[in-house]
Structure formats: structure tokens, C-alpha cells
Enzyme design. Sequence first.
Site, short mmCIF file in Angstrom:
data_model
loop_
_atom_site.label_atom_id
_atom_site.label_comp_id
_atom_site.label_asym_id
_atom_site.label_seq_id
_atom_site.Cartn_x
_atom_site.Cartn_y
_atom_site.Cartn_z
N HIS A 20 0.86 -1.19 0.00
CA HIS A 20 0.00 0.00 0.00
C HIS A 20 0.89 1.23 0.00
O HIS A 20 1.30 1.74 1.05
CB HIS A 20 -0.91 -0.04 1.24
CG HIS A 20 -1.94 1.06 1.28
ND1 HIS A 20 -3.13 0.94 1.96
CD2 HIS A 20 -1.95 2.30 0.74
CE1 HIS A 20 -3.84 2.05 1.83
NE2 HIS A 20 -3.12 2.91 1.10
N HIS A 22 1.26 4.83 -2.42
CA HIS A 22 0.90 5.70 -3.55
C HIS A 22 2.18 6.36 -4.01
O HIS A 22 2.78 7.12 -3.26
CB HIS A 22 -0.11 6.76 -3.12
CG HIS A 22 -1.37 6.17 -2.54
ND1 HIS A 22 -2.50 5.99 -3.27
CD2 HIS A 22 -1.64 5.71 -1.29
CE1 HIS A 22 -3.45 5.44 -2.50
NE2 HIS A 22 -2.95 5.26 -1.28
N HIS A 200 -9.52 0.98 -1.31
CA HIS A 200 -9.51 1.62 0.00
C HIS A 200 -10.93 1.54 0.56
O HIS A 200 -11.89 1.91 -0.13
CB HIS A 200 -9.12 3.09 -0.11
CG HIS A 200 -7.67 3.35 -0.35
ND1 HIS A 200 -6.97 2.77 -1.37
CD2 HIS A 200 -6.78 4.15 0.31
CE1 HIS A 200 -5.70 3.20 -1.33
NE2 HIS A 200 -5.57 4.04 -0.32
N GLU A 203 -11.34 3.40 5.87
CA GLU A 203 -10.33 4.33 6.41
C GLU A 203 -11.08 5.40 7.18
O GLU A 203 -10.91 5.57 8.38
CB GLU A 203 -9.50 4.93 5.26
CG GLU A 203 -8.41 5.89 5.71
CD GLU A 203 -7.66 6.53 4.53
OE1 GLU A 203 -8.18 6.54 3.39
OE2 GLU A 203 -6.54 7.07 4.76
N ASP A 281 1.79 4.01 2.83
CA ASP A 281 0.74 4.84 2.22
C ASP A 281 1.34 6.00 1.42
O ASP A 281 1.50 5.89 0.21
CB ASP A 281 -0.23 5.33 3.30
CG ASP A 281 -1.62 5.68 2.76
OD1 ASP A 281 -1.87 5.43 1.58
OD2 ASP A 281 -2.46 6.18 3.53
N ASP A 282 1.65 7.10 2.10
CA ASP A 282 2.22 8.30 1.46
C ASP A 282 3.39 8.79 2.32
O ASP A 282 3.27 9.78 3.04
CB ASP A 282 1.15 9.40 1.36
CG ASP A 282 -0.07 8.93 0.58
OD1 ASP A 282 -0.01 8.89 -0.65
OD2 ASP A 282 -1.08 8.59 1.23
#
Length: 339
Positions: A20, A22, A200, A203, A281-282
Site C-alpha cells: 500500500h 501511492h 480503500h 479508512e 501509504d504516502d
Amino acid sequence: MTNPDPRWALIERLPKAELHLHIEGSLEPEMLFDLAARNAVAIPFGSAEEVRAAYSFSNLQDFLDIYYQGMSVLLTEQDFFDLTWAYLARAAADNVRHVEIFFDPQGHTMRGVGFTTVLNGIEAALKRAQAELGITYRLIMCFLRHLSEEDAFATLAMAEPHLERIHGVGLDSSELGHPPSKFARVFARARALGLHVTAHAGEEGPPEYVREALDLLKVERIDHGNRALEDAELTQRIAAAAITLTVCPLSNLRLCVIGEMAQSPVQRMLDAGLKVTINSDDPAYFGGYVNDNFRTVAEALDLGPAQIVELARNSFTGSFLPIAEQARHLAEIDRAARG
Ligand code: ADE
Ligand code: ZN
């Protein structure tokens, strides 16, 4: 001097997969600055420090507004290559052996950047990392859920000439008000094309969105999935079906999905028999890559070595790698776990 916690060495030593991530969320402020200068794109910041100071979010939408703004500096194939290569080099340093990377084509095509510009740049870096760093990969194209079904179909059509280069589809962006049901037909088409599917869900959105992702999108994984825990029947179902959850501890904290790291759902998910994984994630926006996420959650939840090893194992068994390749990584995990 006290001995360092042996769990930190274990985390570093363990082979891991990241499921996961991005790629646009790995744009570090320094690169944002360099690319803005290279492409003569105006950005409303005077320094990388100023950019970092702006990374304070109260919810997912707060973050997304800045994340889409950040993408504006990405214009050429070289930009996408540089972005992806920087992430992969950083992942290799964390002993990440396999990545399944999300990209958001609509965030670029809507700015006039060609679909193949994005794909060529990202893929060139992934291929180089496979050859030079030994990192294998899968590439997952996400649909932005705040945009229309029609826009998602148009994006899937752009991907169709490149299906041997794209392995799956995902669903991201603003969750509340954009349930998975909005994309049931697009996902059906993606599955018919032989693509893997993930989304997703849970969340910020309610357990019902997780149920919809399973029933209507027929996803193989749930990205995040935190709020599934509010529904005991749903939790049991996810456990029984061995659906992998890609949890992102630092993201959850920075987006106020949890109030403090001790509230991370990782322990409760493990206790409920769920196949949970740890992801970044980011990372450029949330302050940490994979090992940072492992360390912060292990510390806050007092996870033991066996649980840390289980999380690493889940990252491979939850991947889209063939079973034989998964087994090779699991054997390496066993070796690393013995020390
Ligand atoms: N896009 C990038 N990061 C995301 C996240 N954590 N949730 C939804 N959309 C995203
Ligand atoms: Zn995400």
C-alpha cells in the site's frame, strides 16, 4: 549503555513487501522543489522546510488537497522515473523485496499529462529496480473515487492497450460520500480484463463500505479496513476469507483516523485472526517509510517478535506474487527470524 531493543534489528533484517504505497505520496519536499524549478511550475512555498510545516492534517480531505497540489510538478517521463526510483532506493534500504505500487492516472491526465508518460516513467524505474536492486513489483492503477464512473471507465480504456504492464486496479481519494457501489460496473470490467482488484475502504468510511468492496467490487484485498472492526460479523467474515488488510499506522495517525499510535488497530486485527500488513501509504507526507511504520506500531502496541514476523509474512502471502515466489520469501523470513 543500555542494549538497543532487539526488535529494531529484527525489523531491519526481515524481508518485507510493501502493498500500500501511492507513488505520488512518496514525493519528498526536496524533490517537489527540484521538479518545480526544473519544470518552471510555481508552488506556494519558499523552502522544503515550509512545505513540511504545511503537512499538518485534520482528516483525509485536508491531506488530499495538498497531495493533488504536489502532483502539479510531475510533468515528464523523467519526473515519474525520478520519483519512483527515489522511492525504490529508499525501500531497498528498508529491506523491502517486493512492492505493489499505486498510481493515480487521473491526477495527471486531468492536467494534460499523457497516460503513457506516467506509465513509461514509473515502469522504467520499476524495471531498473528489479534488475539492480532485486525488487520485484506489481503496478496498480487507482480510480479517484470523487470523480465519476464515466471518468473511471475512460481511464480504464486508456489502460487497455497496456494491460501486460498494469497488474491491478484500486480505488482511492475521498472516501465519505463515494461508496464502492459507485464503481461496481468499472470493477466488473477490470476483473473481466484479468486485472487484480483492491480498494480503500473503512479508512474514514463505515463498515458498510468494506462490505460493499467485498460484495460489489469483489476485491482481493482491503486497503486500510480500520472500521471493519466496528462490525463483529464483518470482521469474522474477513478473517474466514483470509482477506489481507493493508494497514498504514503513520498515515492513520497523521490523518487523525486514530488519536494516538496506541489506538492503532493492528493488535486488535491480529487478535481477531485478520491478515494484517504494515505499509507507508504516502511516506513523504506522513513522516516514515515501511520500517518506521513497523517500529512505531511495535513500540506503541508492545508487539513481540513473533507478531512482527507474522506481519512480514502476511506482506508476501497477501501479495499478488505466485505461490512459489511467496514461498521463497517466506523461507528467507524464517532465516532472518532465527537471527
Ligand atoms: N490517496 C493517497 N493516499 C490516500 C489515502 N490514504 N486514502 C485515500 N486516498 C489516498
Ligand atoms: Zn492509501
